[in-house]
Design a protein around this motif. Structure first.
Motif, PDB file in Angstrom:
ATOM      1  N   GLY A  38       0.795  -1.221   0.000  1.00  0.00           N
ATOM      2  CA  GLY A  38       0.000   0.000   0.000  1.00  0.00           C
ATOM      3  C   GLY A  38       0.826   1.268   0.000  1.00  0.00           C
ATOM      4  N   ASN A  39       2.069   1.186   0.472  1.00  0.00           N
ATOM      5  CA  ASN A  39       2.935   2.367   0.505  1.00  0.00           C
ATOM      6  C   ASN A  39       3.533   2.711  -0.852  1.00  0.00           C
ATOM      7  OD1 ASN A  39       2.497   2.693   3.208  1.00  0.00           O
ATOM      8  ND2 ASN A  39       4.381   1.704   3.865  1.00  0.00           N
ATOM      9  N   SER A  69      -0.753   4.362  -3.095  1.00  0.00           N
ATOM     10  CA  SER A  69      -0.704   5.726  -2.558  1.00  0.00           C
ATOM     11  C   SER A  69      -0.601   6.778  -3.658  1.00  0.00           C
ATOM     12  CB  SER A  69       0.489   5.861  -1.608  1.00  0.00           C
ATOM     13  OG  SER A  69       0.340   5.026  -0.480  1.00  0.00           O
ATOM     14  N   GLY A 120      -6.389   0.508   1.145  1.00  0.00           N
ATOM     15  CA  GLY A 120      -5.005   0.648   1.578  1.00  0.00           C
ATOM     16  C   GLY A 120      -4.402   1.886   0.948  1.00  0.00           C
ATOM     17  N   HIS A 159      -2.052   5.650   1.066  1.00  0.00           N
ATOM     18  CA  HIS A 159      -2.016   6.913   1.794  1.00  0.00           C
ATOM     19  C   HIS A 159      -2.009   8.088   0.810  1.00  0.00           C
ATOM     20  CE1 HIS A 159      -0.829   4.374   5.226  1.00  0.00           C
ATOM     21  NE2 HIS A 159       0.000   3.791   4.376  1.00  0.00           N
ATOM     22  N   ASN A 205      -9.565   3.792   5.014  1.00  0.00           N
ATOM     23  CA  ASN A 205      -8.439   3.356   5.842  1.00  0.00           C
ATOM     24  C   ASN A 205      -7.195   4.066   5.319  1.00  0.00           C
ATOM     25  OD1 ASN A 205     -10.317   0.687   5.939  1.00  0.00           O
ATOM     26  ND2 ASN A 205      -9.070   0.810   7.783  1.00  0.00           N
ATOM     27  N   GLY A 206      -6.164   4.144   6.152  1.00  0.00           N
ATOM     28  CA  GLY A 206      -4.924   4.785   5.713  1.00  0.00           C
ATOM     29  C   GLY A 206      -4.811   6.205   6.212  1.00  0.00           C
ATOM     30  N   LYS A 210       2.027   4.840   8.520  1.00  0.00           N
ATOM     31  CA  LYS A 210       2.528   4.279   7.265  1.00  0.00           C
ATOM     32  C   LYS A 210       3.491   3.117   7.457  1.00  0.00           C
ATOM     33  CE  LYS A 210       2.232   8.562   4.596  1.00  0.00           C
ATOM     34  NZ  LYS A 210       2.982   9.531   3.774  1.00  0.00           N
TER      35      LYS A 210
END
Length: 366
Positions: free
Chosen positions: A219-220, A247, A267, A269, A288-289, A316
């Motif tokens: 997710g990052n 992200s 997921g 950011h 979320n995130g 994160k």
């Protein structure tokens, strides 16, 4: 006078060359031969008709001013159908446009070691899929998409396409792995509609748009995709109409009507969710995130407009099956005729025992 005629002739030939060649094809073999020699500014025109069993690729490079164009003789009159065991069309070059094709009633059958999709843009750059129709296509295995953008490509676009009546599949996927991500994908002015609920266990695997696949471990990764000006009408495939799992993406000015699902930040950011409209259905935006911006959206006639979710980890860096919503901006949204406007703390006290792999995702309790 002689000089004048020489200049005129030169200008004429330069004018002719600027248009490129047109290859009219009606078989897979003819297409492959044209694809092997095609140059910037050339076109491959597929003759009107119904086609089955195709699997072709283009690994050529056009330019910004002279793209390579692959198009139907008449929009909507070139129809691919039947069983699919390999990608029908795969683009691995740059500045290639696919236009006016229709995929009707294709049955995608999972084959070991093969990419079984209708269209794949693999490590492609500045390629475009436009004015195509995808209707009543099915898959035989859960989590299979019908259109995929994958590999280390960038600036690809899917626009003005129509996805309707497809079943048990994911329709449009931007793939994110540990080593590869396609950057700056633009998905705009498409229509997604009349998608029935999947039959898979867990009611999962029926997203219309999915950006990333592993929200916890990947997710990052930043993909910087933009999904804007699309329409989602009666999209009931699963609880996530759009599933964000990476992200830095943007979701702008999309319209959702009577969908049994939400726009979900599953997921990732630092995404922007701005100026979207939700009219009826089962939900609006689920979050979320961290560090998402949720602004200027409109919600009417929903059970819950915006859900800010609990998680098993925060921030994160921590690894959790869900990352708690935190450090987000929720501002200037219009909410009317909703049972709950903004829910802070969704899934509180949920029991996740046995529902995820604790070796892979060392999450503590929600």
């Amino acid at each position: 006078m002689i000089k004048y005629w020489i200049l005129t002739i030169c200008a004429f030939f330069a004018f002719q060359l600027s248009f490129g060649k047109v290859y009219k094809v009606a078989t897979q073999e003819e297409f492959s031969k044209a694809a092997a020699v095609i140059l910037p500014g050339d076109e491959i025109v597929i003759a009107n008709g119904n086609y089955t069993g195709w699997s072709v690729a283009i690994n050529s490079n056009g330019t910004a001013t002279k793209p390579i164009i692959v198009m139907a003789e008449s929009a909507g009159k070139v129809v691919f159908t039947g069983e699919v065991r390999r990608a029908i069309l795969k683009l691995t070059g740059s500045y290639i446009q696919l236009k006016g094709l229709k995929f009707d009633g294709c049955q995608l059958l999972k084959t070991k070691g093969e990419d079984v999709v209708l269209i794949q843009l693999e490590a492609a750059k500045y390629c475009r899929l436009t004015n195509c129709v995808f209707t009543k296509n099915t898959v035989d295995t859960q989590f299979m998409p019908i259109v995929v953008i994958s590999g280390n490509g960038d600036h690809n676009r899917v626009d003005n396409c129509r996805f309707t009546g497809n079943f048990n599949n994911q329709e449009l996927q931007v793939k994110v792995t540990g080593t590869e991500v396609s950057l700056y994908t633009l998905i705009d002015h498409n229509t997604f509609m009349d998608k029935d609920s999947v039959t898979w266990k867990g009611n999962n695997g029926g997203e219309c748009v999915q950006i990333g696949q592993d929200p916890i471990l990947l997710g990052n990764r930043y993909s910087y995709a933009t999904v804007r000006d699309n329409r989602f009408i009666r999209c009931n495939g699963e609880p996530e109409v759009i599933s964000n799992k990476s992200s830095g993406n943007k979701y702008i000015n999309n319209y959702f009507e009577n969908c049994n699902g939400e726009l979900v930040m599953r997921g990732g950011h630092e995404c922007l969710i701005d100026s979207n409209t939700f009219a009826g259905g089962t939900g609006g935006i689920r979050v979320n995130g961290t560090m998402h911006t949720i602004t200027n959206n409109s919600f009417k006639g929903l059970p819950i407009a915006i859900r800010l979710m609990y998680g098993m980890a925060k921030g994160k860096i921590d690894t959790g099956f869900y990352i708690a919503a935190s450090d987000c901006v929720v501002k200037n949204n219009r909410i009317s005729h909703c049972s709950t406007g903004i829910l802070i703390g969704g899934s509180k006290n949920a029991d996740w025992t046995g529902k995820f792999d604790t070796k892979r995702y060392p999450s503590r309790a929600i």
